[in-house]
Design a protein around this motif. Structure first.
Motif, PDB file in Angstrom:
ATOM      1  N   PHE A  53       0.852  -1.189   0.000  1.00 34.80           N
ATOM      2  CA  PHE A  53       0.000   0.000   0.000  1.00 34.80           C
ATOM      3  C   PHE A  53       0.887   1.237   0.000  1.00 34.80           C
ATOM      4  N   VAL A  54       0.385   2.277  -0.608  1.00 29.82           N
ATOM      5  CA  VAL A  54       1.229   3.457  -0.835  1.00 29.82           C
ATOM      6  C   VAL A  54       1.687   4.119   0.466  1.00 29.82           C
ATOM      7  N   ASP A  55       0.827   4.121   1.469  1.00 32.53           N
ATOM      8  CA  ASP A  55       1.241   4.751   2.736  1.00 32.53           C
ATOM      9  C   ASP A  55       2.378   3.960   3.373  1.00 32.53           C
ATOM     10  N   ASN A  56       2.254   2.640   3.317  1.00 29.25           N
ATOM     11  CA  ASN A  56       3.329   1.797   3.838  1.00 29.25           C
ATOM     12  C   ASN A  56       4.613   2.007   3.040  1.00 29.25           C
ATOM     13  N   CYS A  57       4.470   2.135   1.735  1.00 23.56           N
ATOM     14  CA  CYS A  57       5.653   2.329   0.887  1.00 23.56           C
ATOM     15  C   CYS A  57       6.377   3.629   1.252  1.00 23.56           C
ATOM     16  N   ALA A  58       5.606   4.683   1.491  1.00 24.66           N
ATOM     17  CA  ALA A  58       6.216   5.963   1.879  1.00 24.66           C
ATOM     18  C   ALA A  58       7.020   5.769   3.161  1.00 24.66           C
ATOM     19  N   MET A  59       6.449   4.995   4.087  1.00 21.15           N
ATOM     20  CA  MET A  59       7.128   4.737   5.354  1.00 21.15           C
ATOM     21  C   MET A  59       8.367   3.866   5.142  1.00 21.15           C
ATOM     22  N   GLN A  60       8.211   2.802   4.344  1.00 22.24           N
ATOM     23  CA  GLN A  60       9.345   1.890   4.109  1.00 22.24           C
ATOM     24  C   GLN A  60      10.495   2.588   3.391  1.00 22.24           C
ATOM     25  N   LEU A  61      10.175   3.568   2.556  1.00 26.81           N
ATOM     26  CA  LEU A  61      11.232   4.275   1.826  1.00 26.81           C
ATOM     27  C   LEU A  61      12.178   5.010   2.779  1.00 26.81           C
ATOM     28  N   VAL A  62      11.622   5.532   3.858  1.00 27.08           N
ATOM     29  CA  VAL A  62      12.506   6.231   4.798  1.00 27.08           C
ATOM     30  C   VAL A  62      13.005   5.308   5.915  1.00 27.08           C
ATOM     31  N   ARG A  63      12.341   4.161   6.080  1.00 24.47           N
ATOM     32  CA  ARG A  63      12.754   3.231   7.130  1.00 24.47           C
ATOM     33  C   ARG A  63      13.865   2.296   6.656  1.00 24.47           C
ATOM     34  N   ASN A  64      13.609   1.680   5.483  1.00 32.76           N
ATOM     35  CA  ASN A  64      14.555   0.684   4.983  1.00 32.76           C
ATOM     36  C   ASN A  64      14.544   0.668   3.450  1.00 32.76           C
ATOM     37  N   PRO A  65      15.083   1.724   2.842  1.00 37.83           N
ATOM     38  CA  PRO A  65      15.002   1.846   1.375  1.00 37.83           C
ATOM     39  C   PRO A  65      15.751   0.733   0.643  1.00 37.83           C
ATOM     40  N   GLY A  66      16.676   0.090   1.336  1.00 37.59           N
ATOM     41  CA  GLY A  66      17.467  -0.966   0.700  1.00 37.59           C
ATOM     42  C   GLY A  66      16.636  -2.166   0.257  1.00 37.59           C
ATOM     43  N   GLN A  67      15.390  -2.285   0.754  1.00 37.42           N
ATOM     44  CA  GLN A  67      14.558  -3.428   0.385  1.00 37.42           C
ATOM     45  C   GLN A  67      14.018  -3.312  -1.042  1.00 37.42           C
ATOM     46  N   PHE A  68      14.097  -2.100  -1.629  1.00 33.78           N
ATOM     47  CA  PHE A  68      13.464  -1.899  -2.935  1.00 33.78           C
ATOM     48  C   PHE A  68      14.431  -2.067  -4.101  1.00 33.78           C
ATOM     49  N   ASP A  69      13.921  -2.703  -5.141  1.00 33.53           N
ATOM     50  CA  ASP A  69      14.637  -2.741  -6.417  1.00 33.53           C
ATOM     51  C   ASP A  69      13.813  -1.901  -7.402  1.00 33.53           C
ATOM     52  N   VAL A  70      12.780  -2.483  -7.990  1.00 32.29           N
ATOM     53  CA  VAL A  70      11.902  -1.718  -8.882  1.00 32.29           C
ATOM     54  C   VAL A  70      10.580  -1.446  -8.152  1.00 32.29           C
ATOM     55  N   ILE A  71      10.175  -0.190  -8.134  1.00 31.75           N
ATOM     56  CA  ILE A  71       8.865   0.185  -7.604  1.00 31.75           C
ATOM     57  C   ILE A  71       7.974   0.520  -8.789  1.00 31.75           C
ATOM     58  N   LEU A  72       6.884  -0.193  -8.908  1.00 27.88           N
ATOM     59  CA  LEU A  72       5.948   0.006 -10.016  1.00 27.88           C
ATOM     60  C   LEU A  72       4.703   0.685  -9.474  1.00 27.88           C
ATOM     61  N   THR A  73       4.328   1.819 -10.032  1.00 23.03           N
ATOM     62  CA  THR A  73       3.152   2.480  -9.467  1.00 23.03           C
ATOM     63  C   THR A  73       2.449   3.427 -10.434  1.00 23.03           C
ATOM     64  N   THR A  74       1.354   3.991  -9.955  1.00 27.25           N
ATOM     65  CA  THR A  74       0.498   4.853 -10.777  1.00 27.25           C
ATOM     66  C   THR A  74       1.117   6.241 -10.928  1.00 27.25           C
ATOM     67  N   ASN A  75       0.473   7.036 -11.748  1.00 26.81           N
ATOM     68  CA  ASN A  75       0.954   8.381 -12.045  1.00 26.81           C
ATOM     69  C   ASN A  75       1.098   9.230 -10.775  1.00 26.81           C
ATOM     70  N   MET A  76       0.001   9.338 -10.032  1.00 20.54           N
ATOM     71  CA  MET A  76      -0.002  10.191  -8.839  1.00 20.54           C
ATOM     72  C   MET A  76       0.924   9.660  -7.741  1.00 20.54           C
ATOM     73  N   PHE A  77       0.810   8.373  -7.433  1.00 21.84           N
ATOM     74  CA  PHE A  77       1.666   7.814  -6.377  1.00 21.84           C
ATOM     75  C   PHE A  77       3.130   7.902  -6.800  1.00 21.84           C
ATOM     76  N   GLY A  78       3.384   7.703  -8.086  1.00 16.33           N
ATOM     77  CA  GLY A  78       4.764   7.743  -8.578  1.00 16.33           C
ATOM     78  C   GLY A  78       5.343   9.140  -8.481  1.00 16.33           C
ATOM     79  N   ASP A  79       4.503  10.142  -8.698  1.00 22.65           N
ATOM     80  CA  ASP A  79       4.955  11.530  -8.557  1.00 22.65           C
ATOM     81  C   ASP A  79       5.469  11.763  -7.140  1.00 22.65           C
ATOM     82  N   ILE A  80       4.698  11.309  -6.182  1.00 23.43           N
ATOM     83  CA  ILE A  80       5.032  11.563  -4.782  1.00 23.43           C
ATOM     84  C   ILE A  80       6.209  10.687  -4.328  1.00 23.43           C
ATOM     85  N   LEU A  81       6.106   9.395  -4.579  1.00 21.59           N
ATOM     86  CA  LEU A  81       7.148   8.482  -4.090  1.00 21.59           C
ATOM     87  C   LEU A  81       8.495   8.739  -4.751  1.00 21.59           C
TER      88      LEU A  81
END
Ligand code: IPM
Ligand code: MG
Length: 362
Positions: A221-249
């Protein structure tokens, strides 16, 4: 000869594009190919000169190019104009007009800048994320979209969030294919606990994943993703998302790397690709020669790689950027104690010279 259309745009756009051109000319001369340039108006400058943010001639020039390099658009001067007349409408018009549904935003930490991140160095160490943002659909383009007066006074404004299967499939494909060349992990981000369009997004991405058994897919979920990005960004490789969420994330992901001024992007999907820094037009520092041109320069490298098929030239540019940082040069936005503070043009010179083998400032 490859033809590149430049859309310097507004604010710091012209100053950073100048440096990107300098660097691309340098790498072209070393690698023995020619580039032809054409500059066109888009954004606020086009409003001032032609009364509209995206003149037909500009779109036509882009259609006829091998690649488009954009600076930035917008500024307070045009902020009070209605939606369709704003500089940003020009950018959306180009994305839609060129069919650029896939926006790739790499957020990779430069070794020399680990200390520049607002997060602890150990949290951001080695992050290498690719945000794959859907770019021609969703909330940005959905209809209806209007504003009306309410009988009892006040207004009502409506935007529409819609996605169809084919739009989700084609962007998910881009993400899966990018992941194949990387660490083989896709995190699809949505709000499927609330939004109907997100439920279709999730189903469609899950379905397509059967075709990519070697890729690990998870949903977030996007809210969790926002949190995970600042908590543990190393877990991400490719993030696939919509226009609006992608703008923010993608802004959040970019900032992890120390500066929004560092991140390039590519918009693909049509015959002609568009390349632009993730940062905006920064009107407050425009014309002062303090802007960081590295995102524009790295966008130029992406253009070389994806539109001109010149991966080696792109790698030379990227290495020259790493080099300028490694030997301590910084523009104001990423300056650290002990660094050598340089202006926009000098940073461009340093990168160009590193490519040409000069290294005068080294
Ligand atoms: C971006 C920008 C644009 C967007 C604006 C300038 C229209 O924020 O490219 O992220 O929202 O897509
Ligand atoms: Mg944005």
């Amino acid at each position: 000869m490859a033809k590149i259309v430049l859309l310097p745009g507004d604010g710091i756009g012209p100053e950073i594009i100048r440096e990107a051109v300098k660097v691309l000319e340098a790498v072209a001369s070393i690698e023995g190919f020619d580039l032809e340039w054409e500059t066109a108006d888009m954004g606020g400058i086009a409003i001032d000169k032609h009364g509209i943010p995206l003149p037909e001639a500009t779109l036509a020039a882009c259609h006829a190019a091998d690649g488009v390099l954009l600076g930035a658009v917008g500024g307070p001067k045009w902020d009070d104009l209605p939606g369709q007349k704003r500089p940003e409408a020009g950018l959306l018009g180009i994305r839609k007009g060129l069919g650029l549904f896939a926006n790739l935003r790499p957020a990779k930490i430069f070794g020399a800048l680990q200390e520049a991140s607002s997060l602890k160095a150990e949290v951001v160490a080695g992050i290498d994320i690719l945000v794959v943002r859907e770019l021609t659909g969703g909330l940005y383009f959905g209809k209806p979209r209007f504003r009306e007066e309410l009988p009892g006074g006040g207004m009502r404004a409506v935007d529409t969030l819609e996605y169809s299967t084919y739009e989700i499939e084609r962007i998910a494909k881009v993400a899966f294919e990018a992941a194949r060349e990387r660490r083989r992990k896709v995190t699809s981000v949505d709000k499927a606990n609330i939004l109907e369009s997100s439920r279709l997004w999730r189903e469609t991405v899950s379905q397509l994943a059967w075709e990519y058994p070697e890729i690990e897919l998870n949903h977030m979920f996007v809210d969790n993703c926002a949190m995970q990005l600042v908590r543990n960004p190393g877990q991400f490789d490719v993030i696939l998302t919509t226009n609006m969420f992608g703008d923010i994330l993608s802004d959040a992901a970019a900032m992890l790397t120390g500066s929004l001024g560092m991140l390039p992007s590519a918009s693909l999907g049509g015959r002609v690709g568009l390349y632009e820094p993730v940062h905006g037009s920064a009107p407050d520092i425009a014309g002062q020669g303090v802007a960081n041109p590295l995102a524009a320069i790295l966008s130029g490298a992406m253009l070389l790689r994806y539109s001109l098929g010149r991966g080696r030239a792109a790698a030379l540019v990227e290495a020259a950027v790493e080099n300028a940082l490694a030997i301590g040069y910084r523009t104001r936005d990423i300056v650290q104690s002990g660094a050598k503070l340089v202006d926009t043009a000098t940073m461009g010179d340093l990168v160009a010279e590193a490519i040409l083998g000069g290294g005068k400032h080294g």
